[in-house]
Write a protein that holds these residues in place. Structure first.
Motif, mmCIF file in Angstrom:
data_model
loop_
_atom_site.group_PDB
_atom_site.id
_atom_site.type_symbol
_atom_site.label_atom_id
_atom_site.label_comp_id
_atom_site.label_asym_id
_atom_site.label_seq_id
_atom_site.Cartn_x
_atom_site.Cartn_y
_atom_site.Cartn_z
ATOM 1 N N PRO A 1 0.821 -1.223 0.000
ATOM 2 C CA PRO A 1 0.000 0.000 0.000
ATOM 3 C C PRO A 1 0.849 1.266 0.000
ATOM 4 O O PRO A 1 0.453 2.279 -0.594
ATOM 5 C CB PRO A 1 -0.820 -0.139 1.284
ATOM 6 N N GLU A 2 2.018 1.228 0.641
ATOM 7 C CA GLU A 2 2.878 2.413 0.680
ATOM 8 C C GLU A 2 3.536 2.722 -0.662
ATOM 9 O O GLU A 2 4.200 3.754 -0.807
ATOM 10 C CB GLU A 2 3.954 2.284 1.772
ATOM 11 N N ASP A 3 3.365 1.846 -1.645
ATOM 12 C CA ASP A 3 3.843 2.136 -2.996
ATOM 13 C C ASP A 3 2.840 2.997 -3.769
ATOM 14 O O ASP A 3 3.137 3.436 -4.891
ATOM 15 C CB ASP A 3 4.091 0.842 -3.775
ATOM 16 N N THR A 4 1.678 3.229 -3.197
ATOM 17 C CA THR A 4 0.669 4.054 -3.858
ATOM 18 C C THR A 4 1.188 5.467 -4.092
ATOM 19 O O THR A 4 1.649 6.131 -3.159
ATOM 20 C CB THR A 4 -0.608 4.106 -3.005
ATOM 21 N N ALA A 5 1.165 5.895 -5.332
ATOM 22 C CA ALA A 5 1.703 7.209 -5.699
ATOM 23 C C ALA A 5 1.487 7.452 -7.185
ATOM 24 O O ALA A 5 1.119 6.536 -7.933
ATOM 25 C CB ALA A 5 3.201 7.286 -5.386
ATOM 26 N N MET A 6 1.745 8.685 -7.585
ATOM 27 C CA MET A 6 1.855 9.000 -9.004
ATOM 28 C C MET A 6 3.301 8.724 -9.389
ATOM 29 O O MET A 6 4.216 9.228 -8.733
ATOM 30 C CB MET A 6 1.508 10.466 -9.261
ATOM 31 N N TYR A 7 3.500 7.948 -10.434
ATOM 32 C CA TYR A 7 4.835 7.583 -10.865
ATOM 33 C C TYR A 7 5.205 8.381 -12.119
ATOM 34 O O TYR A 7 4.438 8.416 -13.088
ATOM 35 C CB TYR A 7 4.914 6.086 -11.151
ATOM 36 N N TYR A 8 6.385 8.990 -12.067
ATOM 37 C CA TYR A 8 6.866 9.828 -13.159
ATOM 38 C C TYR A 8 8.157 9.250 -13.727
ATOM 39 O O TYR A 8 9.026 8.814 -12.974
ATOM 40 C CB TYR A 8 7.164 11.244 -12.672
ATOM 41 N N CYS A 9 8.287 9.303 -15.047
ATOM 42 C CA CYS A 9 9.555 8.937 -15.644
ATOM 43 C C CYS A 9 10.260 10.200 -16.125
ATOM 44 O O CYS A 9 9.628 11.234 -16.362
ATOM 45 C CB CYS A 9 9.367 7.965 -16.812
ATOM 46 N N SER A 10 11.571 10.108 -16.241
ATOM 47 C CA SER A 10 12.336 11.230 -16.765
ATOM 48 C C SER A 10 13.476 10.712 -17.637
ATOM 49 O O SER A 10 14.016 9.634 -17.381
ATOM 50 C CB SER A 10 12.900 12.102 -15.638
ATOM 51 N N PHE A 11 13.786 11.496 -18.656
ATOM 52 C CA PHE A 11 14.913 11.204 -19.544
ATOM 53 C C PHE A 11 15.895 12.368 -19.443
ATOM 54 O O PHE A 11 15.491 13.523 -19.597
ATOM 55 C CB PHE A 11 14.436 11.098 -20.995
ATOM 56 N N THR A 12 17.154 12.069 -19.205
ATOM 57 C CA THR A 12 18.209 13.071 -19.278
ATOM 58 C C THR A 12 18.944 12.813 -20.584
ATOM 59 O O THR A 12 19.654 11.815 -20.719
ATOM 60 C CB THR A 12 19.149 12.974 -18.072
ATOM 61 N N CYS A 13 18.749 13.690 -21.547
ATOM 62 C CA CYS A 13 19.228 13.409 -22.898
ATOM 63 C C CYS A 13 19.656 14.688 -23.602
ATOM 64 O O CYS A 13 19.512 15.792 -23.064
ATOM 65 C CB CYS A 13 18.129 12.707 -23.700
ATOM 66 N N ARG A 14 20.206 14.517 -24.790
ATOM 67 C CA ARG A 14 20.630 15.660 -25.601
ATOM 68 C C ARG A 14 20.322 15.382 -27.062
ATOM 69 O O ARG A 14 20.105 14.227 -27.458
ATOM 70 C CB ARG A 14 22.113 15.955 -25.407
ATOM 71 N N PHE A 15 20.337 16.439 -27.874
ATOM 72 C CA PHE A 15 19.930 16.338 -29.270
ATOM 73 C C PHE A 15 21.098 16.259 -30.233
ATOM 74 O O PHE A 15 20.898 15.986 -31.408
ATOM 75 C CB PHE A 15 19.036 17.523 -29.635
ATOM 76 N N ALA A 16 22.321 16.548 -29.738
ATOM 77 C CA ALA A 16 23.501 16.515 -30.599
ATOM 78 C C ALA A 16 24.718 16.242 -29.734
ATOM 79 O O ALA A 16 24.679 16.455 -28.504
ATOM 80 C CB ALA A 16 23.666 17.842 -31.337
#
Length: 121
Positions: free
Chosen positions: A87-102
Motif C-alpha cells: 500500500p505504501e507504494d501508492t503514488a503517481m509515478y513519473y519517468c524522466s529522460f536526461t538526454c541531448r539532441f547533438a
C-alpha cells in the motif's frame, strides 16, 4: 522537444504486480540517464530507480529487491517492473529522460505527466 509518456499504472491488491512503461517521443541523440520517481499525496517527489547509459542501475532502499528497471527497444523506451506491491507504494509515478539532441549539446532532463499506481490492502 522530448516528451516522455508513462503508461501501465492502475489499481492492484497488495502483493500484486504492475509493469510501467515510458516512451519518449521526439528526436534524441543520446540518453545519459532514464529514471523513475514517485509522489504520494501530501509528500515530496522521491527517487525510485534509474538506469544509466552503461546499463548500471540504482534503486531506492524502499523498492530494492521488488522493482526492476530496464531499457526497451527502441532505445527511447524503459520499463519498471513492480512486484510484491505494498500500500505504501501508492503514488503517481513519473519517468524522466536526461538526454541531448547533438554530440555538442547539453543534457537536459525531461519529465512525463505521470501514471497513477494504487495498491489496496
Amino acid at each position: 522537444q522530448v516528451q516522455p509518456v508513462e503508461s501501465g499504472g492502475g489499481s492492484v491488491q497488495a502483493g500484486g504486480s504492475l509493469r510501467l512503461s515510458c516512451t519518449a517521443s521526439g528526436y534524441i541523440y543520446d540518453t545519459a540517464v532514464m529514471s523513475w520517481y514517485r509522489q504520494a499525496p501530501g509528500k515530496e517527489r522521491e527517487f525510485v530507480s534509474r538506469i544509466n547509459a552503461d546499463g548500471t542501475t540504482t534503486y531506492a532502499d524502499s523498492v530494492k529487491g521488488r522493482f526492476a528497471i530496464s531499457r526497451g527497444n527502441p532505445k527511447n523506451t524503459m520499463y519498471l517492473q513492480m512486484n510484491s506491491l505494498k500500500p505504501e507504494d501508492t503514488a503517481m509515478y513519473y519517468c524522466s529522460f536526461t538526454c541531448r539532441f547533438a554530440s555538442a549539446g547539453a543534457y537536459r532532463k525531461y519529465w512525463g505527466q505521470g501514471t497513477q499506481v494504487t495498491v489496496t490492502s
